[in-house]
Scaffold this active site. Structure first.
Site, PDB file in Angstrom:
ATOM      1  N   HIS B 123     -67.199   5.033 -19.164  1.00  0.00           N
ATOM      2  CA  HIS B 123     -66.954   6.474 -19.140  1.00  0.00           C
ATOM      3  C   HIS B 123     -65.906   6.782 -20.226  1.00  0.00           C
ATOM      4  O   HIS B 123     -65.060   5.945 -20.528  1.00  0.00           O
ATOM      5  CB  HIS B 123     -66.410   6.818 -17.744  1.00  0.00           C
ATOM      6  CG  HIS B 123     -66.234   8.271 -17.456  1.00  0.00           C
ATOM      7  ND1 HIS B 123     -65.162   8.993 -17.913  1.00  0.00           N
ATOM      8  CD2 HIS B 123     -66.995   9.143 -16.740  1.00  0.00           C
ATOM      9  CE1 HIS B 123     -65.258  10.246 -17.475  1.00  0.00           C
ATOM     10  NE2 HIS B 123     -66.371  10.359 -16.761  1.00  0.00           N
ATOM     11  N   ASP B 199     -62.165   0.072 -13.738  1.00  0.00           N
ATOM     12  CA  ASP B 199     -62.400   1.479 -13.456  1.00  0.00           C
ATOM     13  C   ASP B 199     -63.230   1.532 -12.177  1.00  0.00           C
ATOM     14  O   ASP B 199     -64.436   1.283 -12.195  1.00  0.00           O
ATOM     15  CB  ASP B 199     -63.131   2.123 -14.638  1.00  0.00           C
ATOM     16  CG  ASP B 199     -63.506   3.586 -14.362  1.00  0.00           C
ATOM     17  OD1 ASP B 199     -63.346   4.043 -13.215  1.00  0.00           O
ATOM     18  OD2 ASP B 199     -63.960   4.255 -15.307  1.00  0.00           O
ATOM     19  N   GLN B 202     -66.520   4.788  -9.524  1.00  0.00           N
ATOM     20  CA  GLN B 202     -67.846   4.888  -8.917  1.00  0.00           C
ATOM     21  C   GLN B 202     -68.056   3.850  -7.816  1.00  0.00           C
ATOM     22  O   GLN B 202     -69.030   3.943  -7.075  1.00  0.00           O
ATOM     23  CB  GLN B 202     -68.934   4.748  -9.995  1.00  0.00           C
ATOM     24  CG  GLN B 202     -68.957   5.876 -11.009  1.00  0.00           C
ATOM     25  CD  GLN B 202     -69.362   7.220 -10.396  1.00  0.00           C
ATOM     26  OE1 GLN B 202     -70.017   7.274  -9.361  1.00  0.00           O
ATOM     27  NE2 GLN B 202     -68.928   8.296 -11.029  1.00  0.00           N
ATOM     28  N   LYS B 225     -63.895  11.944  -5.666  1.00  0.00           N
ATOM     29  CA  LYS B 225     -65.212  11.324  -5.577  1.00  0.00           C
ATOM     30  C   LYS B 225     -65.389  10.581  -4.254  1.00  0.00           C
ATOM     31  O   LYS B 225     -66.458  10.034  -3.985  1.00  0.00           O
ATOM     32  CB  LYS B 225     -65.411  10.336  -6.740  1.00  0.00           C
ATOM     33  CG  LYS B 225     -65.536  10.993  -8.102  1.00  0.00           C
ATOM     34  CD  LYS B 225     -65.965   9.987  -9.145  1.00  0.00           C
ATOM     35  CE  LYS B 225     -65.498  10.368 -10.531  1.00  0.00           C
ATOM     36  NZ  LYS B 225     -66.438  11.259 -11.229  1.00  0.00           N
ATOM     37  N   CYS B 367     -70.321  12.095 -19.705  1.00  0.00           N
ATOM     38  CA  CYS B 367     -69.080  11.522 -20.261  1.00  0.00           C
ATOM     39  C   CYS B 367     -69.264  10.049 -20.618  1.00  0.00           C
ATOM     40  O   CYS B 367     -68.358   9.235 -20.376  1.00  0.00           O
ATOM     41  CB  CYS B 367     -67.915  11.686 -19.298  1.00  0.00           C
ATOM     42  SG  CYS B 367     -67.589  13.382 -18.842  1.00  0.00           S
TER      43      CYS B 367
HETATM   44  C1  LIG Z   1     -66.812   5.621 -14.145  1.00  0.00           C
HETATM   45  C2  LIG Z   1     -65.883   6.768 -14.221  1.00  0.00           C
HETATM   46  N1  LIG Z   1     -64.656   6.593 -14.777  1.00  0.00           N
HETATM   47  C3  LIG Z   1     -63.772   7.594 -14.857  1.00  0.00           C
HETATM   48  C4  LIG Z   1     -64.054   8.855 -14.388  1.00  0.00           C
HETATM   49  C5  LIG Z   1     -63.021   9.916 -14.517  1.00  0.00           C
HETATM   50  O1  LIG Z   1     -62.558  10.334 -13.275  1.00  0.00           O
HETATM   51  P1  LIG Z   1     -61.735  11.695 -13.161  1.00  0.00           P
HETATM   52  O2  LIG Z   1     -62.575  12.743 -13.799  1.00  0.00           O
HETATM   53  O3  LIG Z   1     -61.567  11.913 -11.710  1.00  0.00           O
HETATM   54  O4  LIG Z   1     -60.455  11.498 -13.889  1.00  0.00           O
HETATM   55  C6  LIG Z   1     -65.306   9.090 -13.804  1.00  0.00           C
HETATM   56  C7  LIG Z   1     -65.710  10.403 -13.269  1.00  0.00           C
HETATM   57  O5  LIG Z   1     -65.682  11.426 -13.884  1.00  0.00           O
HETATM   58  C8  LIG Z   1     -66.236   8.028 -13.729  1.00  0.00           C
HETATM   59  O6  LIG Z   1     -67.450   8.205 -13.194  1.00  0.00           O
END
Ligand SMILES: Cc1ncc(COP(=O)(O)O)c(C=O)c1O
Ligand SMILES: Cc1ncc(COP(=O)(O)O)c(C=O)c1O
Lengths: 146, 410, 410, 146
Positions: B123, B199, B202, B225, B367
């Site tokens: 991401h 990370d 998910q 999430k 993203c």
């Molecule tokens: C795999 C992953 N990493 C990072 C993020 C970023 O999370 P956040 O938008 O809550 O900062 C997301 C979701 O948007 C994600 O799916």
């Protein structure tokens, strides 16, 4: 709700108004310094340790009745005792104040005046005040052991 | 506890919404999940009766709010099996958590000649902070490629990790649903002397997490999430690493002392929590953790395996070659997030038709532009399922897709 | 609209709390304010019916949530008379807003040989970020001293500002209550070619704000101090400055494109809003702005002038020389935040006795240690009043103080 | 709730299925590039401007039916027109799409096929799709004017 008298036992107010072992010591005495970032309390603990004995202790700094009286009672409790005794005392007090530490404290140690601090447990925010001097003593003992 | 889907659904008020006579079909939980009454009520009640600043004032209400705030930390620590609650840092989202690691750990440990390893399925939150730092410090970013079915291609992983300082990777792809072998990847990183940054955005909401079993060094994830509120994210890190790191944001709460000449830092976790924190949000997050714990994360995972199997089967049976579902078909290797291409219909147009039926999916690059380039698409449709979704909702998705097909026959 | 204190109080459910038979007397609003039903209900209803991620997905619910989120931005812009809504950036708190300016504007504009000017009454949030950056970049921090009644001492301001790149100061002291002449200070900064950064945390919630009239360059403030939710803060900045600045946090939403080789930034305001934003919190903030606007910020200020006058008079009449109230006695120069020393009783002990009467005050250094050193105290008691406080609550404070005096007579 | 037929008028689907002026142009043609970071749509606009006239225009890139058909209709609308006309058209379309810009657009300009885009206004998320090519054209005109 616990009352003020639970917290401010007479013996605490006495040590607050008439603090024992106030002052500073010159090197070779060691010095530990503690802050309570929450309220701004500051404490300095000066120690002379010789042959494993806390020969002298002086306490400086500013703080509320709980932190000041705890420090004063602490000085009385550890002065002249062995370092080992002092460390056991620190563990004992932290246990009494419901602070989780590793290992079991020796609950057979007599608390004396410090018994008065048990009321602090009902006022969780003040536990940090009560423990500040003890953490600072632990730090000073570490320095002395170096 | 056995998993009772209808009871779970009843916990989420938004799922009862009816728009234009049709029920809401919410298939965008990989983006952000809905919230159960337990979370909403905890926040509302806190705001009505208990709101107070934390870790500053000493009156009873402030002490109570501080207990709730610190209690949330303890609950999160237990939820991921962190050794110590002090290792859990509240941030505003997972993105800030990853920026914190990149900035604080990275700027102290990375310089010219160094390298870190990322994967092709990250991401942007796990790419851009490193690119920003690399531009400043001059280290190199290496990329783990993917296999054709959307798994990490570990053929050259030892080469990639040789001399690397950190390996930062997602536990589960937010586009492909791929579940990565986190424990194995952490071990590989450590074999090469690199730290392992996970990370968990998910994965943490969808299956049991044990950071000690993983043997990870940092794990980032987001409350919103995992049925918790927006406005709060999480970083777990090893105490010795966090202790050695410089602070990130400066201000109140993170200091021990401030003089005109300079400041000294507070201990963990305050050191990384500058300013007034997301207090009500921490209270809501604690309720979310309690809720998921009561359901059981194994049950959540099992439910999602079943719905994923049903969705893969249904979409394939109904649309055959008209649908291309990216990623693995093996439900042991994937979570309940399905990205796909449907005929030649642009994902944005697909999502528009679906929206007419209140079927909420995300259309776009999710993203993850480097991954999208690899897929050769500039957008996909993504349907993502969570503990509250049903097989009927899979059918509703398929029905709406069929209509999109009719409408856009080119 | 005329100001009806009893109606205002009825809007805040927490003010009806009774603990041990005594009403709550909340005098810690400078720390964080309580929330009216309008804010709580807006958040609850959003979570029950409308929650959705923003600025990503395209279905109706997501579009609606995005409208609410962007609508909050527009409302905030109007509230402070910002020329353009895009100049308003959502952060997690004011601390992040100030860190953003220090990091993004500062790291692009400050280097060795440069200097910035702060004041002796700043909150740590407007000190530590600059100290962190100064340690890295080697620029100098100069300090505006204070007069004995707690005003900025501008005697040498021209000297201090000569050659300075930025002047960052609070609009109102969170310890002394001092209201600074923001417009004059911005003009002074500009005369010397410095930009003017205003910490509006304590002023924006309590009086009308017009950033264009101030002619400021950046203004930071927090939602939670202005009857809004925790977890969201605000930065307003001039478009040309924000446009020229490098990004702060990297990740989703703040990019235009991401390739393996690097990324390009999105336009304002997305550029500074990485990751999933505090969505529910923005909805609550919009309700807070509407609430304050309906009451009228002039009315808020007028009410606070009156209660400040009553508090100064009451405390002085009752305690004479036993109480030392810091800062100015002139209600035209101060807000409703009163810091004081009471006899020799330590502030922590004062607050403990007050707490027995549900009188909530803050005892400590108020995240302003350099100022505390100047006052020669390591802590003060601080009672801070807001639109919902009454003269009766001033009396309750005084009664509880008297009891503290009796208890601790040394 | 507006229906799909409000958004996807026949003329829009026709331009989507049969895009006019697809392709690229070599320099000295100028090139503008636009992204929709929300959905990943990309567009390239190639222009040959001579003596204040848009002599040729080609459009490349990928996107949804709305962004592609809007681009196709745009090409038809501005090819052979003066730069001034093209700019007025951009302002007119943005106004139609409820995008606030400074200054009053000339609402007397005939929209032709582009009239079909009025339905987009009821689908706010899609406005960005519809306007992408127009913003990119504006950029390309700026480059050509340099
Ligand atoms: C795999 C992953 N990493 C990072 C993020 C970023 O999370 P956040 O938008 O809550 O900062 C997301 C979701 O948007 C994600 O799916
Ligand atoms: C003057 C001032 N500046 C900055 C801050 C920091 O605001 P926050 O804690 O919301 O980040 C505060 C409040 O704590 C303040 O009073």
């Amino acid at each position: 709700m616990p009352g003020l008298e639970d917290l401010y036992r007479e013996i605490i107010l006495d040590h607050y108004k008439n603090p024992r072992n106030r002052g500073t010591l010159e090197p070779p005495a060691v010095r530990g310094e503690g802050h309570n970032p929450l309220c701004g309390d500051e404490i300095e603990v000066f120690l002379i340790v010789k042959d494993g004995i806390v020969e002298d202790i002086k306490i400086a700094g500013q703080g509320c009745s709980i932190s000041q009286s705890s420090a004063s009672m602490m000085g009385v409790a550890v002065k002249g005792k062995t370092v080992e005794n002092a460390r056991a005392f620190i563990a004992r007090i932290k246990h009494m104040l419901s602070i989780d530490e590793e290992g079991e404290p020796d609950t057979s140690i007599a608390l004396g005046d410090l018994e008065a601090l048990t009321g602090v447990v009902k006022f969780p925010v003040r536990i940090k005040c009560a423990v500040l001097s003890w953490n600072t003593l632990a730090e000073a003992l570490d320095i002395a052991a170096e | 506890m056995s998993f009772d889907l209808q009871r779970v659904r009843a916990d989420f008020p938004v799922l009862a919404e009816v728009i234009n006579g049709k029920p809401l079909v919410y298939l965008d939980s990989a983006n952000s999940s809905q919230k159960p009454n337990a979370v909403i009520d905890a926040m509302t009640s806190f705001l009505q009766h208990d709101y107070s600043p934390t870790n500053r004032s000493a009156y009873t209400m402030a002490a109570h709010a501080t207990d709730l705030y610190e209690g949330a930390r303890t609950k999160v620590a237990r939820f991921i099996n962190a050794p110590r609650a002090e290792e859990v840092v509240f941030t505003k989202n997972a993105t800030e958590a990853l920026n914190l690691v990149a900035h604080s750990w990275g700027s102290a440990n990375l310089s010219e000649g160094d390298s870190i390893v990322l994967t092709h399925m990250e991401h942007h939150a796990n790419i851009v902070p490193w690119q920003m730092l690399a531009a400043e410090k001059g280290f190199t970013i290496r990329w783990v490629p993917l296999t054709s079915d959307g798994l990490l291609d570990l053929t050259n992983i030892n080469e990639l990790l040789t001399g690397a300082s950190a390996f930062s990777f997602t536990a589960m792809s937010n586009v492909l649903g791929t579940i990565n072998p986190v424990k194995e990847l952490c071990a590989l990183a450590h074999q090469h002397g690199a730290i392992a940054i996970v990370d968990g955005c998910q994965s943490v909401p969808h299956m049991p997490t044990d950071v000690q079993d993983w043997d990870a060094d940092f794990v980032a994830f987001s409350s919103h999430k995992m049925v918790g509120p927006s406005g709060i994210g999480l970083l777990w890190g090893r105490e010795n690493l966090l202790d050695a790191m410089p602070p990130f944001l400066g201000g109140g709460n993170m200091i021990s002392d401030v003089k005109l000449e300079g400041f000294t830092c507070a201990d963990l976790p305050a050191k990384f929590e500058a300013g007034t924190q997301p207090i009500t949000e921490a209270v809501g997050l604690a309720a979310a953790v309690d809720y998921l714990t009561a359901i059981g994360m194994h049950n959540v995972r099992q439910h999602e395996r079943e719905i994923t199997a049903y969705a893969l089967e249904t979409l394939t049976n109904r649309f055959g070659d008209d649908i291309v579902i990216h990623g693995s078909r093996d439900i042991n290797q994937r979570g309940a997030t399905l990205s796909f291409a449907y005929r030649d219909v642009h994902p944005h147009d697909v999502s528009q038709v679906l929206d007419q039926h209140n079927v909420c999916v995300r259309a776009g690059h999710h993203c993850a532009k480097p991954l999208m380039r690899l897929l050769g698409a500039n957008a996909t449709v993504r349907a993502s399922f969570y503990l509250y979704n049903t097989n009927d909702e899979v059918d509703a998705l398929a029905d709406a897709l069929a209509e999109a097909g009719d409408f856009f026959t080119l």
